[in-house]
Design an enzyme around this catalytic site. Structure first.
Site, PDB file in Angstrom:
ATOM      1  N   SER A 193      -3.204  28.783   9.100  1.00 56.07           N
ATOM      2  CA  SER A 193      -4.036  27.729   9.681  1.00 56.07           C
ATOM      3  C   SER A 193      -5.501  28.111   9.818  1.00 56.07           C
ATOM      4  CB  SER A 193      -3.469  27.310  11.036  1.00 56.07           C
ATOM      5  OG  SER A 193      -3.300  28.425  11.876  1.00 56.07           O
ATOM      6  N   HIS A 221       0.967  23.175   8.283  1.00 52.80           N
ATOM      7  CA  HIS A 221      -0.205  22.746   7.501  1.00 52.80           C
ATOM      8  C   HIS A 221       0.148  22.462   6.041  1.00 52.80           C
ATOM      9  CE1 HIS A 221      -3.570  22.870  10.271  1.00 52.80           C
ATOM     10  NE2 HIS A 221      -3.008  23.922  10.838  1.00 52.80           N
ATOM     11  N   LYS A 252       0.293  16.660  12.298  1.00 54.25           N
ATOM     12  CA  LYS A 252      -0.865  16.908  11.433  1.00 54.25           C
ATOM     13  C   LYS A 252      -0.929  15.818  10.364  1.00 54.25           C
ATOM     14  CE  LYS A 252      -1.505  21.515  13.004  1.00 54.25           C
ATOM     15  NZ  LYS A 252      -0.723  22.723  13.245  1.00 54.25           N
TER      16      LYS A 252
HETATM   17  C1  LIG Z   1      -0.292  23.217  14.530  1.00 50.40           C
HETATM   18  C2  LIG Z   1       0.743  24.227  14.236  1.00 50.40           C
HETATM   19  C3  LIG Z   1       1.943  24.261  14.964  1.00 50.40           C
HETATM   20  C4  LIG Z   1       2.169  23.377  16.143  1.00 50.40           C
HETATM   21  O1  LIG Z   1       2.413  22.050  15.785  1.00 50.40           O
HETATM   22  P1  LIG Z   1       2.266  20.919  16.881  1.00 50.40           P
HETATM   23  O2  LIG Z   1       3.080  19.814  16.358  1.00 50.40           O
HETATM   24  O3  LIG Z   1       0.815  20.608  17.014  1.00 50.40           O
HETATM   25  O4  LIG Z   1       2.810  21.488  18.156  1.00 50.40           O
HETATM   26  C5  LIG Z   1       2.900  25.176  14.593  1.00 50.40           C
HETATM   27  N1  LIG Z   1       2.700  26.036  13.568  1.00 50.40           N
HETATM   28  C6  LIG Z   1       1.556  26.037  12.860  1.00 50.40           C
HETATM   29  C7  LIG Z   1       1.409  26.988  11.713  1.00 50.40           C
HETATM   30  C8  LIG Z   1       0.539  25.140  13.171  1.00 50.40           C
HETATM   31  O5  LIG Z   1      -0.601  25.153  12.462  1.00 50.40           O
END
Ligand SMILES: *Cc1c(COP(=O)(O)O)cnc(C)c1O
Length: 405
Positions: A193, A221, A252
């Site tokens: 990320s 992602h 996302k």
């Molecule tokens: C954003 C993210 C999460 C968390 O996801 P949410 O649905 O926002 O709680 C988990 N793992 C990674 C790699 C992320 O980038």
């Protein structure tokens, strides 16, 4: 605090906050007026936003909005219980079937968020008899999931399959095919990320298979970004059937909120029996589930969105590189502009904002102390003109700060 005699037991937090401010590590919340779109208003100022994870513009897509509204009218605003008591609606099960078909797996279980999916699945499928081996740059929610597990832990150097093999070989040296362990679980982000690089999943699967280890990928992602219809990292590399656990987010590219665990049917069934966030936290409201169902329709029915996301990604990345910025090792729409010191990153973000571009700085402890950066993410919905305007602002501010010539 009424008579002035009670001292605040949390008073030390103030000094801690002061220290963060002095080190340029304090993060103020920026408030958005209106919806999450490429052009929005942040702290009262109209900006081009390069900081959301709304990769495909689905957060405001009319089909998702209409689906959510219809679900509210039909089914109300809340599910009223945890899934295992009375909170499983037909809609929840329909979403899980659709997600499983889209991911190309047997079964999916949804959870409240990607964070809870990681915090739920890792301690559920590992015990004190097991070993977890994690990429050193894995997401905080994986780290917390590992902390909740009683398993032994090891870390392998970022994306280093030989480093992973060294850990597994050392384990085996203690005797038995998996050493003293009942199970070894290798965990990696699919797309990282902060740097936007992709895990070397084929190599990880090869090594894991040689040592009888299970493979888990966090596709937060990658979901909606890589693979057929955005179905993720395993599909991107043609590794169906070789990844045992996939975690994804609906927060996302899906544009809504939620997380899921994808894999075999017995993984889903076992999660239903044991995963604590599943057992002890209320299920998604109908509007969320209906919007996610509509998101799958859009992913499968509007492939041009994914194509536009990648066109914009290439265009913007090339623009930054041509200007002379250090964009690291990104291979995806997440493109960092690495500047070094936290104070410089914060200054750059502030100046970009003044120039009408919202791009947040990311500093320690999210990234290494000397790798502070501006993190950008384009979406399929940014116009060519918006990206050009943003690049002009980067050029002006980058020259002003002496980062580029
Ligand atoms: C954003 C993210 C999460 C968390 O996801 P949410 O649905 O926002 O709680 C988990 N793992 C990674 C790699 C992320 O980038």
């Amino acid at each position: 605090m009424t008579d002035g005699t009670r001292t605040d037991p949390l008073d030390d937090l103030r000094a801690e906050l002061e220290r963060l401010r002095e080190q340029s590590l304090y993060r103020p919340l920026v408030v958005m007026s209106g919806a999450q779109r490429p052009r929005t208003t942040m702290n009262g100022k109209p900006v081009i936003s390069l900081s959301s994870n709304n990769y495909l513009g689905l957060a405001t897509h009319p089909r998702l909005v209409e689906a959510a509204l219809a679900a509210v009218r039909d089914l109300g605003v809340g599910s009223g219980a945890v899934r295992t008591i009375a909170g499983t609606m037909e809609l929840h099960e329909e979403l899980e079937r659709r997600l499983a078909a889209w991911k190309g797996v047997e079964a999916v279980l949804t959870l409240q968020s990607g964070f809870t999916a990681n915090a739920g699945v890792i301690p559920t499928i590992t015990t004190e008899e097991d070993l977890i081996v994690s990429d050193e740059l894995n997401h905080a929610s994986i780290i917390d999931g590992v902390r909740l597990s009683k398993a032994s832990r090891a870390v392998f150097p970022h994306k280093d399959c030989d480093g992973l093999e060294t850990v597994l070989r050392d384990a085996r040296a203690k005797g038995g095919p998996r050493g003293p362990y009942r199970r070894i679980l290798v965990i990696t982000d699919g797309v990282f990320s902060m740097d936007g690089d992709i895990a070397p999943l084929p190599g990880i699967c090869d090594v894991a298979e040689r040592y009888g280890a299970a493979v888990m990928v966090d596709d937060a992602h990658a979901s909606g970004v890589l693979g057929r219809a955005g179905s993720g990292t395993a599909d991107h590399f043609g590794l169906h059937g070789r990844v045992d656990v996939t975690v994804g987010t609906l927060s996302k590219a899906f544009g809504v909120v939620g997380g899921y665990v994808a894999g075999r049917t017995h993984l889903r069934d076992f999660m239903i029996q044991r995963a604590r966030p599943f057992l002890f936290s209320t299920s998604h409201p109908p509007a969320v589930v209906a919007a996610c169902l509509a998101a799958i329709d859009v992913l499968e029915g509007e492939p041009d969105r994914l194509a536009r996301l990648w066109t914009n990604t290439r265009r913007f990345k090339k623009g930054l590189v041509d200007l002379g910025f250090d964009t690291g090792i990104s291979e995806t729409p997440i493109t960092p502009v690495i500047v070094g010191e936290a104070a410089v990153a914060q200054r750059m973000s502030r100046r970009l904002y003044e120039e009408g571009v919202y791009a947040t700085s990311v500093v320690y402890p999210t990234v290494a102390l000397d790798k502070a950066r501006i993190r950008t993410i384009v979406s399929s919905e940014h116009t060519e003109e918006e990206l050009a305007t943003a690049l002009d602002a980067f050029a002006r501010v980058g020259r002003e700060l002496g980062l580029i010539g």
